[in-house]
Design a protein around this motif. Structure first.
Motif, PDB file in Angstrom:
ATOM      1  N   ILE A 108      -7.980   7.846   2.954  1.00  0.00           N
ATOM      2  CA  ILE A 108      -8.028   6.661   1.941  1.00  0.00           C
ATOM      3  C   ILE A 108      -9.002   5.687   2.680  1.00  0.00           C
ATOM      4  O   ILE A 108      -9.078   5.714   3.749  1.00  0.00           O
ATOM      5  N   SER A 111     -11.481   2.078   2.397  1.00  0.00           N
ATOM      6  CA  SER A 111     -11.899   0.741   1.574  1.00  0.00           C
ATOM      7  C   SER A 111     -12.720   0.996   0.658  1.00  0.00           C
ATOM      8  O   SER A 111     -12.867   0.133  -0.216  1.00  0.00           O
ATOM      9  N   LYS A 112     -13.745   2.162   0.492  1.00  0.00           N
ATOM     10  CA  LYS A 112     -14.587   2.170  -0.704  1.00  0.00           C
ATOM     11  C   LYS A 112     -13.689   2.900  -1.957  1.00  0.00           C
ATOM     12  O   LYS A 112     -14.188   2.770  -2.841  1.00  0.00           O
ATOM     13  N   SER A 113     -12.579   3.439  -1.481  1.00  0.00           N
ATOM     14  CA  SER A 113     -11.836   4.183  -2.825  1.00  0.00           C
ATOM     15  C   SER A 113     -11.081   3.222  -3.440  1.00  0.00           C
ATOM     16  O   SER A 113     -10.616   3.632  -4.355  1.00  0.00           O
ATOM     17  N   LYS A 114     -10.351   2.234  -2.997  1.00  0.00           N
ATOM     18  CA  LYS A 114      -9.406   1.056  -3.484  1.00  0.00           C
ATOM     19  C   LYS A 114      -9.314   0.001  -2.649  1.00  0.00           C
ATOM     20  O   LYS A 114      -9.871  -0.115  -1.479  1.00  0.00           O
ATOM     21  N   GLN A 115      -8.558  -0.979  -3.203  1.00  0.00           N
ATOM     22  CA  GLN A 115      -8.407  -2.157  -2.626  1.00  0.00           C
ATOM     23  C   GLN A 115      -7.405  -2.133  -1.539  1.00  0.00           C
ATOM     24  O   GLN A 115      -6.126  -1.190  -1.956  1.00  0.00           O
ATOM     25  N   ASP A 142      -3.788  -2.461   0.510  1.00  0.00           N
ATOM     26  CA  ASP A 142      -2.594  -2.901  -0.029  1.00  0.00           C
ATOM     27  C   ASP A 142      -2.143  -4.101   0.546  1.00  0.00           C
ATOM     28  O   ASP A 142      -1.387  -4.889   0.062  1.00  0.00           O
ATOM     29  N   GLN A 158      -7.100  -3.941   7.389  1.00  0.00           N
ATOM     30  CA  GLN A 158      -6.880  -3.766   5.910  1.00  0.00           C
ATOM     31  C   GLN A 158      -5.811  -2.580   6.381  1.00  0.00           C
ATOM     32  O   GLN A 158      -6.017  -1.732   7.214  1.00  0.00           O
ATOM     33  N   TYR A 183      -3.411   0.498   3.860  1.00  0.00           N
ATOM     34  CA  TYR A 183      -3.478   1.321   2.718  1.00  0.00           C
ATOM     35  C   TYR A 183      -2.158   2.149   2.520  1.00  0.00           C
ATOM     36  O   TYR A 183      -2.194   3.329   3.659  1.00  0.00           O
ATOM     37  N   ASN A 220      -0.165   5.274   1.356  1.00  0.00           N
ATOM     38  CA  ASN A 220      -0.507   6.634   0.507  1.00  0.00           C
ATOM     39  C   ASN A 220       0.842   7.235   0.240  1.00  0.00           C
ATOM     40  O   ASN A 220       1.188   8.295   0.839  1.00  0.00           O
ATOM     41  N   ASP A 272       5.346   3.582  -6.079  1.00  0.00           N
ATOM     42  CA  ASP A 272       4.413   2.800  -5.420  1.00  0.00           C
ATOM     43  C   ASP A 272       4.355   1.367  -5.822  1.00  0.00           C
ATOM     44  O   ASP A 272       4.320   0.394  -4.843  1.00  0.00           O
TER      45      ASP A 272
END
Length: 141
Positions: free
Chosen positions: A13, A15-19, A21, A28, A30, A32, A65
């Motif tokens: 994951i 930072s380019k693929s999603k905002q 969490d 940041q 994320y 999974n 999720d």
């Protein structure tokens, strides 16, 4: 077709693929699903992404999720994941926390001391039935 949380690595994951969490300062995070938590750290302009927590494997279960969450109280980053076992229904919440993103504790239940309620935590991976640390539960008014 049966799907479940597995121990195989998931797609990275970024930072380019999603905002993210959750964000603390410039770091940041994320989620999974049932697999892991990834941290993206900015060290003076150098970006480093790494898996900081791999969740324990639970056979025949899936994560929701929408009910999983991250929080930060100024001391601990806490991760709550909602896992549903096949055939059982409902959400079994698992909680993990860290102060330094490397040493993790898992929530093992409630304990009482001097008529006050505490959350009991033990080092992730420990087989001990005793808590390594307890945190007083402060009632929400």
């Amino acid at each position: 077709m049966i799907t479940a949380c597995g121990d195989k690595s998931q797609v990275s994951i970024t930072s380019k693929s999603k905002q993210p969490d959750f964000t603390i300062d410039t770091t940041q995070f994320y989620l999974n699903s049932c697999h892991s938590l990834t941290g993206v750290f900015n060290h003076n302009g150098t970006i480093e992404s790494k898996v900081i927590l791999t969740f324990p494997y639970r056979p025949l279960s899936v994560c929701t999720d929408k009910q999983s969450q991250l929080s930060f109280d100024g001391t601990y980053l806490t991760v709550k994941i909602c896992r549903t076992s096949f055939g059982a229904g409902g959400c079994g919440v698992e909680k993990f926390r860290t102060k330094d993103f490397e040493n993790w504790q898992e929530y093992i239940g409630i304990t009482w001391h001097d008529n006050e309620q505490y959350e009991a935590w033990r080092r992730l991976g420990s087989n001990s039935t005793k808590a390594d640390e307890i945190t007083k539960v402060v009632p929400v008014l």
